[in-house]
Every structure is written in structure tokens, then in C-alpha cells.
Design a protein around this motif. Sequence first.
Motif, short mmCIF file in Angstrom:
data_model
loop_
_atom_site.label_atom_id
_atom_site.label_comp_id
_atom_site.label_asym_id
_atom_site.label_seq_id
_atom_site.Cartn_x
_atom_site.Cartn_y
_atom_site.Cartn_z
N GLY A 106 39.28 48.56 36.12
CA GLY A 106 39.26 47.74 35.25
C GLY A 106 39.44 46.05 36.08
O GLY A 106 39.00 45.79 37.23
N PRO A 107 40.25 44.67 35.68
CA PRO A 107 40.09 43.34 36.54
C PRO A 107 41.19 43.43 37.65
O PRO A 107 41.01 43.47 38.81
CB PRO A 107 40.91 42.93 35.70
CG PRO A 107 40.26 43.47 34.24
CD PRO A 107 40.79 44.50 34.14
N GLU A 109 41.64 47.41 39.64
CA GLU A 109 41.04 47.30 40.71
C GLU A 109 40.06 46.39 40.95
O GLU A 109 39.86 46.85 42.28
CB GLU A 109 40.03 48.92 39.87
CG GLU A 109 41.46 49.63 39.16
CD GLU A 109 42.12 49.27 38.08
OE1 GLU A 109 43.54 50.20 38.60
OE2 GLU A 109 41.97 48.38 37.55
N ALA A 110 38.99 45.45 40.36
CA ALA A 110 38.30 45.04 41.31
C ALA A 110 39.08 44.09 41.67
O ALA A 110 37.61 43.61 42.42
CB ALA A 110 37.13 44.07 39.85
N SER A 134 35.14 49.33 32.78
CA SER A 134 34.56 47.96 31.63
C SER A 134 33.79 47.61 31.12
O SER A 134 32.81 47.73 31.98
CB SER A 134 36.20 46.96 31.63
OG SER A 134 35.90 46.72 33.13
N ASN A 139 33.81 43.15 36.76
CA ASN A 139 34.42 44.93 37.23
C ASN A 139 33.46 45.29 37.38
O ASN A 139 33.36 46.74 38.52
CB ASN A 139 35.27 45.12 35.87
CG ASN A 139 36.66 44.42 35.33
OD1 ASN A 139 36.86 43.91 36.64
ND2 ASN A 139 37.22 44.68 34.86
N LYS A 140 32.48 45.70 37.03
CA LYS A 140 31.21 47.20 37.14
C LYS A 140 30.29 46.91 38.77
O LYS A 140 30.39 47.06 39.00
CB LYS A 140 29.75 46.48 36.61
CG LYS A 140 30.23 47.47 34.19
CD LYS A 140 29.33 47.05 33.82
CE LYS A 140 29.38 47.80 32.63
NZ LYS A 140 28.68 47.77 31.08
#
Length: 171
Positions: A106-107, A109-110, A134, A139-140
Motif C-alpha cells: 500500500g501507500p 510501501e509505495a 491495492s 501503489n502498483k
Amino acid sequence: MQIASLSAPGRGETDRLISLVAARLEAEGYRLTGIVKVQQEMPVDAHHCDMDVRVLPGVDTIRITQSLGQHSKGCRLNPEAITQAVAAVEATDQQEADLFVLNKFGPEEAEGRGFRMAIGAALEQGVPVLVGMSGGEANKAAFAEFAGEMAVAVPAEEEAILAWCRAAIAS
């Protein structure tokens, strides 16, 4: 080094699939580390974003969201609880693990925080990693940059996810 991601359509479906797969693998005797979302019925008056996670391989749970009031629109993630969950995961013995599972990249980790170091540590030790994605495009994109060409997308189907996990563990 093996890392797979999955993203299922529908609210909470990725979390449900990852929790289900983790439970099946644990029942088969595989040793997992990481976190999965605790699947629970929410009371009618509960906020749909309340989230508890279970630290693998144990039964301990941590609420990683915080109450900001009924009409709040802000981010409900609790930074202290995320830090606590990360520390609990990092304290587990990765060398004894068959698979590292993260319910959501998610955010945190991004932005280079959260479970990113734990994912890297698992990969460095040869432990395959399964990550939920997510819905956010940012994030992707951050995951694609982080994982590079080693990441594969697994279909959001229980048997396909299990097949990838078992194959990755066996290799």
C-alpha cells in the motif's frame, strides 16, 4: 528470488483471497511469515476501513487503523500500529519460513516504508513472497519499480494462487 502479486476486483476480495490461501498453506504445514488481514464481520455501525492484521506465523493481531471520527475523510492508518506490525514481522525468523505473505503493498510501501525492508529481506534469503495489491495506480507503479522484472502477476483465483505458492516453495 520469486515474488508474485495479485489484485482481485471487489472491495476486500484481495484480502479475503490472501487470508484464505495463507490459512490453507498453514493447514498443509507450510511455515509462513508476514501479515494477513483478519477476516471478520463488521457491525453495522463500524467503519468499513477498520483493519486488524494477524502476524504470521502466530495468532497475535494488531489493529492498524485508528478512529478519526464518524465523518472523517482522512487516512485511518495508524503509523504507530504499522510500525509495531513491521517490527513484529521483522522479529520472525525468515530463515525458517517457506513463504512471506503481505496482504497489501500500500501507500506506506509505495513511499519506501512499511514492509518494504521485510519483503527485501525475505527475497534475499530465498523466501518467495506473495503480495496483495491495492487498487491505487501509484501503489502498483511503485511495486513495479520495486520488484522489477522478477515479479509475476498471479490470477486472483484461489487455486492459481495456491499453485504459484506451492511451486515457488518447492523450487
